[in-house]
Design a protein around this motif. Structure first.
Motif, short mmCIF file in Angstrom:
data_model
loop_
_atom_site.label_atom_id
_atom_site.label_comp_id
_atom_site.label_asym_id
_atom_site.label_seq_id
_atom_site.Cartn_x
_atom_site.Cartn_y
_atom_site.Cartn_z
N ASP A 22 46.87 53.77 47.59
CA ASP A 22 45.63 53.24 46.72
C ASP A 22 45.56 51.56 47.23
O ASP A 22 46.55 50.95 46.79
N PHE A 23 44.33 51.38 47.49
CA PHE A 23 44.24 49.96 47.87
C PHE A 23 43.33 49.17 46.60
O PHE A 23 42.47 48.58 46.90
N SER A 24 43.46 49.58 45.58
CA SER A 24 42.68 49.05 44.58
C SER A 24 42.87 47.30 44.52
O SER A 24 43.74 47.02 44.80
N LEU A 25 41.82 46.85 44.22
CA LEU A 25 41.78 45.27 44.08
C LEU A 25 42.51 44.81 42.84
O LEU A 25 42.85 43.62 42.73
N ASN A 26 42.52 45.58 41.75
CA ASN A 26 43.22 45.21 40.76
C ASN A 26 44.63 46.09 40.59
O ASN A 26 44.69 47.25 40.26
N PRO A 27 45.58 45.42 41.22
CA PRO A 27 47.09 46.06 41.19
C PRO A 27 47.61 46.24 39.70
O PRO A 27 48.58 47.32 39.49
N ALA A 28 46.93 45.90 38.70
CA ALA A 28 47.72 46.14 37.23
C ALA A 28 47.10 47.81 36.89
O ALA A 28 47.58 48.33 36.24
N ASP A 61 46.73 51.43 37.66
CA ASP A 61 47.04 52.60 38.47
C ASP A 61 46.33 54.05 38.42
O ASP A 61 45.16 54.07 37.91
N ALA A 62 46.76 55.19 39.19
CA ALA A 62 46.01 56.05 39.12
C ALA A 62 45.75 56.81 37.56
O ALA A 62 44.74 57.21 37.52
N HIS A 63 46.65 56.67 36.81
CA HIS A 63 46.48 57.03 35.16
C HIS A 63 45.16 56.26 34.52
O HIS A 63 44.39 56.91 34.04
N ASP A 64 45.53 55.05 35.04
CA ASP A 64 44.26 53.91 34.16
C ASP A 64 42.93 54.15 34.90
O ASP A 64 42.08 54.40 34.11
N THR A 65 42.81 54.55 36.11
CA THR A 65 41.65 54.96 36.77
C THR A 65 41.10 56.18 36.18
O THR A 65 40.19 56.16 35.79
N ARG A 66 41.83 57.28 36.05
CA ARG A 66 41.41 58.43 35.50
C ARG A 66 41.03 58.46 34.08
O ARG A 66 39.93 59.03 33.54
N ILE A 67 41.58 57.40 33.19
CA ILE A 67 41.35 57.34 31.87
C ILE A 67 40.19 56.50 31.77
O ILE A 67 39.20 57.01 31.07
N LEU A 68 39.61 55.85 32.60
CA LEU A 68 38.57 54.80 32.72
C LEU A 68 37.57 55.85 33.18
O LEU A 68 36.34 55.99 32.41
N GLY A 71 40.51 43.32 28.38
CA GLY A 71 39.14 43.28 28.62
C GLY A 71 38.57 44.48 29.60
O GLY A 71 37.22 44.32 29.97
N VAL A 72 39.39 45.22 30.19
CA VAL A 72 38.64 46.29 30.99
C VAL A 72 37.98 47.10 30.47
O VAL A 72 36.59 47.22 31.06
N ILE A 73 38.19 47.60 29.24
CA ILE A 73 37.19 48.41 28.45
C ILE A 73 36.80 47.27 27.50
O ILE A 73 37.50 46.75 26.59
N SER A 74 35.45 47.22 27.40
CA SER A 74 35.01 46.05 26.66
C SER A 74 34.28 46.62 25.28
O SER A 74 33.70 45.63 24.60
N GLY A 75 33.85 47.94 25.13
CA GLY A 75 33.43 48.57 24.16
C GLY A 75 33.10 49.97 24.23
O GLY A 75 33.20 50.31 25.40
N TYR A 76 32.38 50.40 23.23
CA TYR A 76 32.00 51.83 23.26
C TYR A 76 30.66 52.04 22.58
O TYR A 76 30.33 51.14 21.54
#
Length: 165
Positions: A2-8, A10-17, A53-58
């Protein structure tokens, strides 16, 4: 790799998003099942994504046509006093999105109106400030695209040399 530009993230966070962008009404238990984490673990991760602030609202996505807005349009606004444009955007409930941009135009506005006379009334407000150009949206090709962390495309895996022995 994973070459994500945001190292904080991970794959679980990406799936959650991805799951929350597809359906923000998921329960934490269902979200956990979908991303293979326990409910407490997924709840903690969602709270951290919100705090960062990655998730800013719903929000609910509404069909503007079903609400009675028969026309959606883009107004390109030329150079004008920044504060006055911001004020006018705030006073214009038909303005769905407003972007201060670079280039020949200073602003790109997305509006929703009932009919052509309503369109004329809204466009006229901005014409008083400066030059404008208006385009009616005929058919959106993409809206509300789910976004995940960018992947670096300039990093390539190392090339392995094969040695002949």
């Amino acid at each position: 790799m994973d070459f994500s530009l945001n190292p904080a993230l991970d794959a679980h966070d990406t799936r959650i998003l991805a799951e929350l962008q597809a359906d923000a009404r998921l329960t934490m238990a269902e979200l956990g099942r979908r991303v293979h984490l326990s409910q407490p673990a997924v709840t903690e991760r969602v709270k951290k994504l919100e705090a960062a602030g990655v998730i800013s609202g719903y929000r609910a996505t509404v069909n503007l046509g079903k609400l009675g807005y028969g026309i959606r349009a883009i107004i390109r606004v030329g150079r004008a006093d920044y504060a006055r444009v911001v004020e006018l955007v705030q006073e214009t409930p038909e303005c769905v999105n407003a972007y201060n941009v670079t280039g020949d135009d200073s602003w790109i506005l997305e509006i929703a109106v009932i009919d052509v006379s309503h369109l004329d009334a809204v466009v006229t407000k901005f014409c008083i400030l400066t030059e404008t150009a208006t385009s009616i949206i005929l058919n959106p090709a993409r809206e509300h695209q789910p976004m995940l962390p960018p992947q670096r495309s300039d990093v390539k895996p190392p090339i392995r040399k094969v040695l002949n022995a």
